[in-house]
Design an enzyme around this catalytic site. Structure first.
Site, PDB file in Angstrom:
ATOM      1  N   GLU A  35       0.815  -1.225   0.000  1.00 40.30           N
ATOM      2  CA  GLU A  35       0.000   0.000   0.000  1.00 40.30           C
ATOM      3  C   GLU A  35       0.847   1.273   0.000  1.00 40.30           C
ATOM      4  O   GLU A  35       0.423   2.299  -0.520  1.00 40.30           O
ATOM      5  CB  GLU A  35      -0.932   0.010   1.216  1.00 40.30           C
ATOM      6  CG  GLU A  35      -2.346  -0.422   0.938  1.00 40.30           C
ATOM      7  CD  GLU A  35      -3.004   0.278  -0.264  1.00 40.30           C
ATOM      8  OE1 GLU A  35      -2.984   1.529  -0.317  1.00 40.30           O
ATOM      9  OE2 GLU A  35      -3.538  -0.420  -1.133  1.00 40.30           O
ATOM     10  N   GLY A  36       2.027   1.223   0.622  1.00 44.60           N
ATOM     11  CA  GLY A  36       2.910   2.400   0.632  1.00 44.60           C
ATOM     12  C   GLY A  36       3.296   2.780  -0.792  1.00 44.60           C
ATOM     13  O   GLY A  36       3.192   3.945  -1.193  1.00 44.60           O
ATOM     14  N   HIS A  37       3.723   1.781  -1.567  1.00 42.78           N
ATOM     15  CA  HIS A  37       4.076   2.041  -2.971  1.00 42.78           C
ATOM     16  C   HIS A  37       2.858   2.552  -3.748  1.00 42.78           C
ATOM     17  O   HIS A  37       2.964   3.474  -4.548  1.00 42.78           O
ATOM     18  CB  HIS A  37       4.544   0.748  -3.650  1.00 42.78           C
ATOM     19  CG  HIS A  37       5.796   0.151  -3.092  1.00 42.78           C
ATOM     20  ND1 HIS A  37       5.816  -1.098  -2.510  1.00 42.78           N
ATOM     21  CD2 HIS A  37       7.072   0.595  -3.059  1.00 42.78           C
ATOM     22  CE1 HIS A  37       7.062  -1.394  -2.151  1.00 42.78           C
ATOM     23  NE2 HIS A  37       7.838  -0.378  -2.457  1.00 42.78           N
ATOM     24  N   GLY A 147       9.012   8.073  -0.989  1.00 45.27           N
ATOM     25  CA  GLY A 147       8.365   8.001   0.314  1.00 45.27           C
ATOM     26  C   GLY A 147       9.240   8.554   1.423  1.00 45.27           C
ATOM     27  O   GLY A 147      10.464   8.394   1.413  1.00 45.27           O
ATOM     28  N   VAL A 176       3.247   5.348   4.940  1.00 46.16           N
ATOM     29  CA  VAL A 176       1.998   4.586   5.045  1.00 46.16           C
ATOM     30  C   VAL A 176       2.245   3.437   6.030  1.00 46.16           C
ATOM     31  O   VAL A 176       3.250   2.721   5.928  1.00 46.16           O
ATOM     32  CB  VAL A 176       1.562   4.045   3.668  1.00 46.16           C
ATOM     33  CG1 VAL A 176       0.292   3.213   3.795  1.00 46.16           C
ATOM     34  CG2 VAL A 176       1.353   5.201   2.694  1.00 46.16           C
ATOM     35  N   MET A 184       4.853   0.201   6.563  1.00 47.61           N
ATOM     36  CA  MET A 184       4.839  -0.839   5.524  1.00 47.61           C
ATOM     37  C   MET A 184       6.207  -0.931   4.867  1.00 47.61           C
ATOM     38  O   MET A 184       6.880   0.069   4.651  1.00 47.61           O
ATOM     39  CB  MET A 184       3.791  -0.511   4.479  1.00 47.61           C
ATOM     40  CG  MET A 184       2.407  -0.700   5.022  1.00 47.61           C
ATOM     41  SD  MET A 184       1.212  -0.705   3.693  1.00 47.61           S
ATOM     42  CE  MET A 184      -0.271  -0.902   4.656  1.00 47.61           C
TER      43      MET A 184
HETATM   44  P1  AMP Z   1      11.373   0.359  -2.043  1.00 49.14           P
HETATM   45  O1  AMP Z   1      10.648  -0.520  -3.019  1.00 49.14           O
HETATM   46  O2  AMP Z   1      11.348  -0.155  -0.649  1.00 49.14           O
HETATM   47  O3  AMP Z   1      12.736   0.740  -2.543  1.00 49.14           O
HETATM   48  O4  AMP Z   1      10.558   1.693  -1.976  1.00 49.14           O
HETATM   49  C1  AMP Z   1      10.206   2.419  -3.131  1.00 49.14           C
HETATM   50  C2  AMP Z   1       9.635   3.752  -2.729  1.00 49.14           C
HETATM   51  O5  AMP Z   1       8.482   3.541  -1.923  1.00 49.14           O
HETATM   52  C3  AMP Z   1      10.594   4.599  -1.913  1.00 49.14           C
HETATM   53  O6  AMP Z   1      10.454   5.956  -2.301  1.00 49.14           O
HETATM   54  C4  AMP Z   1      10.127   4.379  -0.507  1.00 49.14           C
HETATM   55  O7  AMP Z   1      10.409   5.443   0.363  1.00 49.14           O
HETATM   56  C5  AMP Z   1       8.638   4.257  -0.717  1.00 49.14           C
HETATM   57  N1  AMP Z   1       8.020   3.526   0.398  1.00 49.14           N
HETATM   58  C6  AMP Z   1       8.322   2.282   0.849  1.00 49.14           C
HETATM   59  N2  AMP Z   1       7.563   1.959   1.920  1.00 49.14           N
HETATM   60  C7  AMP Z   1       6.787   3.049   2.169  1.00 49.14           C
HETATM   61  C8  AMP Z   1       5.804   3.362   3.149  1.00 49.14           C
HETATM   62  N3  AMP Z   1       5.472   2.503   4.118  1.00 49.14           N
HETATM   63  N4  AMP Z   1       5.211   4.572   3.095  1.00 49.14           N
HETATM   64  C9  AMP Z   1       5.544   5.472   2.136  1.00 49.14           C
HETATM   65  N5  AMP Z   1       6.467   5.237   1.180  1.00 49.14           N
HETATM   66  C10 AMP Z   1       7.076   4.049   1.193  1.00 49.14           C
END
Ligand code: AMP
Length: 284
Positions: A35-37, A147, A176, A184
């Protein structure tokens, strides 16, 4: 939704969109979407006509002994989820497409990459800034959404974009969380039920610190003492760092005199989790 694996094809598509006057918004991810993504992708719709999500587990941002090989991947599910929130294209190149033989060029941001995660992951941000630069050159976005979960990463990217005059608007999105407060993360899938329960101490520690700051506590060491106590209160978590810093420069803060970033990283088993919160202290 289109799936594009080739750099040239992505560049041609981006050029075609630009010729039509379309605005491109990029959400860089390593996949295993949650959900964050998806919240970042929804935000991206406010900044572009064509939304591209990159799904690429970037080897250069993992150090030796980190979880590059076992990082969770599920392309089929990711494509379904991204399609549902209106993403136009997923750019998911094979590693060799991004780092062909004899690859030898890196982008390095200096001071803001040193503290916090930079201390325990010395090659991490060099990998991040390199891959994000490459993604900007390939996807040619007008805007990119990141994020605040990776607060230092966002700071580093903003610094890089300013310093290198990159013509991309950087948009931050709040963290998120699961309904119980856990931030998340694709890495949450590694956690056993006991570890997941223990991991809640990170968001609890942040909430308690905020209460202290709201109640007028301005002494950094007192706040950090409470935070560490909370994280240690259950034998499952091992602190990597718990620090208070200036949200723009990431310099250490001893006495809170304005909005202050409380950033945490801890290991639960071999899984490293991060979380943070900006304590809303009125500027003096
Ligand atoms: P990642 O796939 O973990 O490299 O994350 C890709 C993008 O999603 C990055 O900009 C992260 O900061 C963002 N992201 C990951 N988890 C969250 C979250 N829980 N809330 C907001 N953004 C997130």
């Amino acid at each position: 939704m289109r799936i594009i694996e080739s750099v040239t094809e992505m560049q041609q598509q981006a050029e075609a969109w630009r010729r039509e006057g379309k605005r491109i918004a990029l959400v860089p991810t390593m996949g295993y979407l949650h959900e964050g993504h998806l919240a970042l992708m929804r935000e991206a719709r406010n900044h572009g006509d064509e939304i591209v999500v990159s799904i690429f587990v970037n080897p250069t941002q993992f150090g030796p002994g980190e979880d590059f090989e076992r990082y969770p991947r599920d392309m089929e599910r990711d494509v379904l989820l991204a399609g549902e929130v209106g993403v136009t294209a997923a750019f998911s190149p094979p590693v060799k497409e991004m780092y062909p033989e004899r690859y030898q060029t890196f982008v390095e941001v200096m001071e803001v990459t040193r503290p916090l995660c930079g201390r325990s992951r010395p090659v991490h941000f060099r990998g991040v800034t390199t891959v994000v630069t490459k993604l900007f050159n390939v996807v040619k976005p007008h805007a990119a959404v990141f994020g605040e979960k990776d607060f230092q990463q966002l700071t580093v990217i903003r610094r890089m974009v300013r310093d290198l005059n990159m013509d991309v608007r950087i948009i931050g999105h709040p963290i998120v969380r699961e309904s119980d407060g856990l931030a998340m993360s694709s890495r949450n899938v590694y956690l056993t039920p006991t570890q997941r329960e223990a991991a809640l101490n990170l968001s609890r520690a942040l909430a308690e610190a905020e209460q202290l700051a709201n109640g007028g506590e301005r002494r950094g060491p007192i706040i950090l003492g409470k935070v560490k106590e909370r994280i240690d209160s259950n034998g499952e978590l091992r602190i990597d760092y718990a620090e208070l810093c200036n949200p723009e420069t990431l310099e250490d803060v001893i006495e809170l005199r304005g909005p202050t970033l409380l950033a945490l990283a801890a290991f639960v088993g071999s899984t490293r989790l991060i979380d943070n919160r900006v304590l809303k202290v009125p500027a003096e």
